[in-house]
Design a protein around this motif. Structure first.
Motif, mmCIF file in Angstrom:
data_model
loop_
_atom_site.group_PDB
_atom_site.id
_atom_site.type_symbol
_atom_site.label_atom_id
_atom_site.label_comp_id
_atom_site.label_asym_id
_atom_site.label_seq_id
_atom_site.Cartn_x
_atom_site.Cartn_y
_atom_site.Cartn_z
ATOM 1 N N UNK A 1 0.762 -1.123 0.213
ATOM 2 C CA UNK A 1 0.439 -0.337 -0.121
ATOM 3 C C UNK A 1 0.591 0.833 0.470
ATOM 4 N N UNK A 2 1.768 1.281 0.963
ATOM 5 C CA UNK A 2 2.736 2.404 0.934
ATOM 6 C C UNK A 2 3.706 2.461 -0.179
ATOM 7 N N UNK A 3 4.241 1.705 -0.897
ATOM 8 C CA UNK A 3 4.531 1.973 -2.300
ATOM 9 C C UNK A 3 3.321 2.926 -3.593
ATOM 10 N N UNK B 1 9.543 1.373 0.889
ATOM 11 C CA UNK B 1 8.726 1.976 0.325
ATOM 12 C C UNK B 1 9.251 3.315 -0.581
ATOM 13 N N UNK B 2 10.527 3.636 0.433
ATOM 14 C CA UNK B 2 10.790 4.715 0.017
ATOM 15 C C UNK B 2 12.816 5.329 -0.680
ATOM 16 N N UNK B 3 12.942 3.734 -0.595
ATOM 17 C CA UNK B 3 13.939 3.394 -0.793
ATOM 18 C C UNK B 3 14.154 3.054 -2.641
ATOM 19 N N UNK B 4 15.281 2.409 -2.717
ATOM 20 C CA UNK B 4 15.578 1.904 -4.549
ATOM 21 C C UNK B 4 13.808 0.972 -4.672
ATOM 22 N N UNK C 1 8.863 10.383 -2.067
ATOM 23 C CA UNK C 1 10.291 9.307 -3.234
ATOM 24 C C UNK C 1 11.968 9.998 -3.160
ATOM 25 N N UNK C 2 11.733 11.794 -3.184
ATOM 26 C CA UNK C 2 12.853 11.713 -3.198
ATOM 27 C C UNK C 2 13.918 11.844 -1.673
#
Lengths: 280, 308
Positions: free
Chosen positions: A84-86, A148-151, B34-35
């Motif tokens: 969900x986060x992604x 979720x936030x990284x690569x 994202x950033x």
């Protein structure tokens, strides 16, 4: 490329396909059938393709040796949050990169793309150090925050961006003239249209999280926090030898639910993944 | 300039928040998670891994001191690194070759006009969705000296080797196990590409009497070459990152015969707690992946034909 084949060529094609299929299907079959064989029979010779006797005790033993239900829950809830986060992070970023004009958009996109080129193993040592500093070692945070936030999210953003670029602008322009704000347009018009791309993102994100192995064994050390892939390898006897029937029962319980979902939603699954590859 | 003023006056006054500015603000807001994530979880760690690689950092001994290029010198004199690199190369090349050729072969077969093709496609694809560790555990069960594979071989009178305990068969085993797991993905990509090839081309070729294999080389391969390139990049980079299979099947053994770079990195950093040297190995992985991606991207110009 499609051609009408002669009956003889057809038979040959089917025969070839069936033989080629064996190494793809046999292991899963062997996993499921061996897990319900009595221990004395799993190494029987000649091997029993179908169990001669059924013994389901290994399925209950799985839960006695480790907190397997809890480990199952760990994997499930982490995969759900990550998925969900992604979807949220990637659809917003993908939309902005595709549709909104803002200064340095291309430069920032290039910076984000770096995440796509860096293998996650490269940053493992510093990430371990970072999470150690934050007191998050032996918690699930690294397994949630990084995907979720990284690569891994960059690939999802890339797919969403490609999709939004291909969406006709006219659909949104009408709404803009009516004075709808950007977020409203995104939420009520663009996002519902992006369902195929979102499904693709959801599928590969869920599978990625469900299968994660290196990161859990680096970040997590206590068995009640283990995820499934990590837990599967821990069913060993006092000498460190694997207890095969129990390990295979646990592996079956890990593999079968996803396999069933896949068979039910086969079309969506395959097309979703093909879609992600082709759009790349 | 005058035009800009005109439009500004034509619009209802919004003070500072003009349409363009509001849009830009929304844009930044949308990309912010994202950033920021990329900065914290990719860019900063990337800088740190370079920095760490210049230090002797033994976590167990509690030492952390700047040593410049010492880790890189250690790398060059590391007696294991030669074998680790050649194992990594053999594994990646073998896996990519096997995966791509199987995937293309299967895609060509499944592209025939026959019934039940969806069923076959589903079954060939199914290992992709079986959890990786479960798949690998079954294979380690199957590949034991008294396991299912040797059981089946014995039925036809062949004495199978102890697959995972012999350097040659161990390498073959990990390649095959991994290839079977992921062939489905490339197969689907190739199948989609094959279905995108215009049928008129084949019909024209058939009228001209061009033989089947020539049609394959002259039409099919060039038409699907962009997909082949994409798949080969993804497959090789994926092969360089293989870890779980090695950990479960062979633990890098026997000897160093299946110790691929990522497994060696894991051992050095997280089993021996040599974070400095582990970081140096991370840089090596980064350079290899970067170089391969760059080379394949350059090859695109030479070998990939687009529709026009």
């Amino acid at each position: 490329m499609k051609t009408e084949l002669s009956p003889r060529a057809q038979t040959l094609a089917y025969l070839t396909l069936c033989v080629l299929l064996i190494p793809f299907v046999f292991p899963t079959w062997w996993m499921v059938t061996s897990s319900v064989k009595p221990v004395s029979q799993i190494f029987a010779f000649p091997p029993d393709i179908w169990p001669r006797a059924f013994d389901f005790s290994s399925y209950s033993d799985v839960f006695k040796i480790q907190p397997f239900a809890l480990q199952y829950w760990n994997s499930a809830y982490i995969a759900a949050i990550v998925t969900v986060g992604t979807m949220a992070v990637a659809s917003m970023a993908g939309y902005a990169f595709a549709r909104i004009k803002f200064p340095f958009a291309n430069a920032i996109f290039m910076v984000v793309l770096v995440g796509l080129l860096i293998p996650s193993e490269v940053t493992l040592v510093p990430l371990f150090q970072l999470f150690l500093k934050w007191g998050m070692i032996n918690t699930h945070w690294p397994l949630i925050l990084v995907p979720i936030f990284g690569a891994p999210a960059v690939f999802a953003t890339f797919i969403m961006r490609q999709f939004f670029i291909s969406l006709p602008v006219e659909l949104e322009e009408a709404a803009r003239v009516d004075g709808l704000g950007r977020f409203k347009i995104f939420w009520t018009i663009a996002l519902p249209l992006a369902r195929p791309a979102l499904a693709a993102v959801a599928i590969f994100t869920f599978l990625g999280s469900w299968n994660l192995y290196l990161e859990p064994i680096v970040f997590i050390s206590s068995s009640d926090k283990f995820t499934l892939p990590q837990a599967l390898t821990q069913f060993t006897d006092a000498y460190g030898g694997p207890m095969w029937n129990i390990q295979l029962a646990a592996a079956t319980m890990t593999a079968i639910p996803v396999l069933i979902v896949f068979i039910v939603a086969q079309k969506q699954f395959v097309e979703g993944l093909a879609h992600t590859g082709l759009k790349g | 300039m005058t035009i800009a003023l005109d439009t500004a006056q034509a619009r209802p006054k919004r003070g500072f928040w003009t349409m363009a500015r509001r849009d830009a603000a929304t844009g930044y807001l949308f990309i912010a998670p994202q950033l920021i994530g990329i900065i914290i979880f990719v860019l900063i760690p990337l800088g740190l891994v370079f920095w760490y690689s210049l230090h002797e950092w033994n976590v167990l001994a509690g030492s952390f001191r700047f040593t410049g290029a010492a880790n890189y010198e250690k790398l060059l004199s590391d007696p294991a690194i030669g074998e680790v690199m050649s194992v990594t190369a053999v594994f990646s090349a073998g896996l990519a070759a096997l995966n791509m050729s199987m995937a293309l072969g299967l895609a060509l077969l499944l592209n025939q006009k026959l019934r039940f093709m969806t069923v076959f496609r589903t079954l060939f694809f199914s290992p992709v969705v079986v959890s990786l560790v479960a798949w690998t555990i079954v294979w380690s069960f199957l590949l034991q000296s008294n396991g299912g594979i040797n059981g089946l071989l014995q039925m036809i009178g062949v004495e199978g080797p102890n697959w995972l305990r012999n350097p040659t068969t161990a390498m073959i085993s990990v390649i095959v196990v991994q290839a079977l797991k992921n062939v489905g993905l490339n197969m689907i990509l190739f199948l989609a590409a094959l279905q995108g090839v215009p049928r008129e081309l084949f019909e024209a070729a058939r009228v001209d009497g061009v033989p089947r294999f020539k049609q394959f080389y002259r039409i099919t391969l060039p038409m699907i070459s962009p997909t082949i390139l994409l798949a080969s990049i993804v497959t090789i980079v994926g092969a360089l990152q293989v870890f779980a299979q090695i950990m479960i099947l062979t633990q890098g053994g026997p000897g160093f015969s299946t110790t691929v770079l990522v497994y060696y990195l894991y051992q050095q950093a997280f089993q021996f707690y040599l974070f400095g040297y582990g970081s140096t190995l991370s840089i090596v992985l980064l350079v290899i992946v970067g170089a391969l991606t760059f080379i394949q991207w350059q090859l695109r110009r030479k070998f990939v034909f687009y529709e026009n």
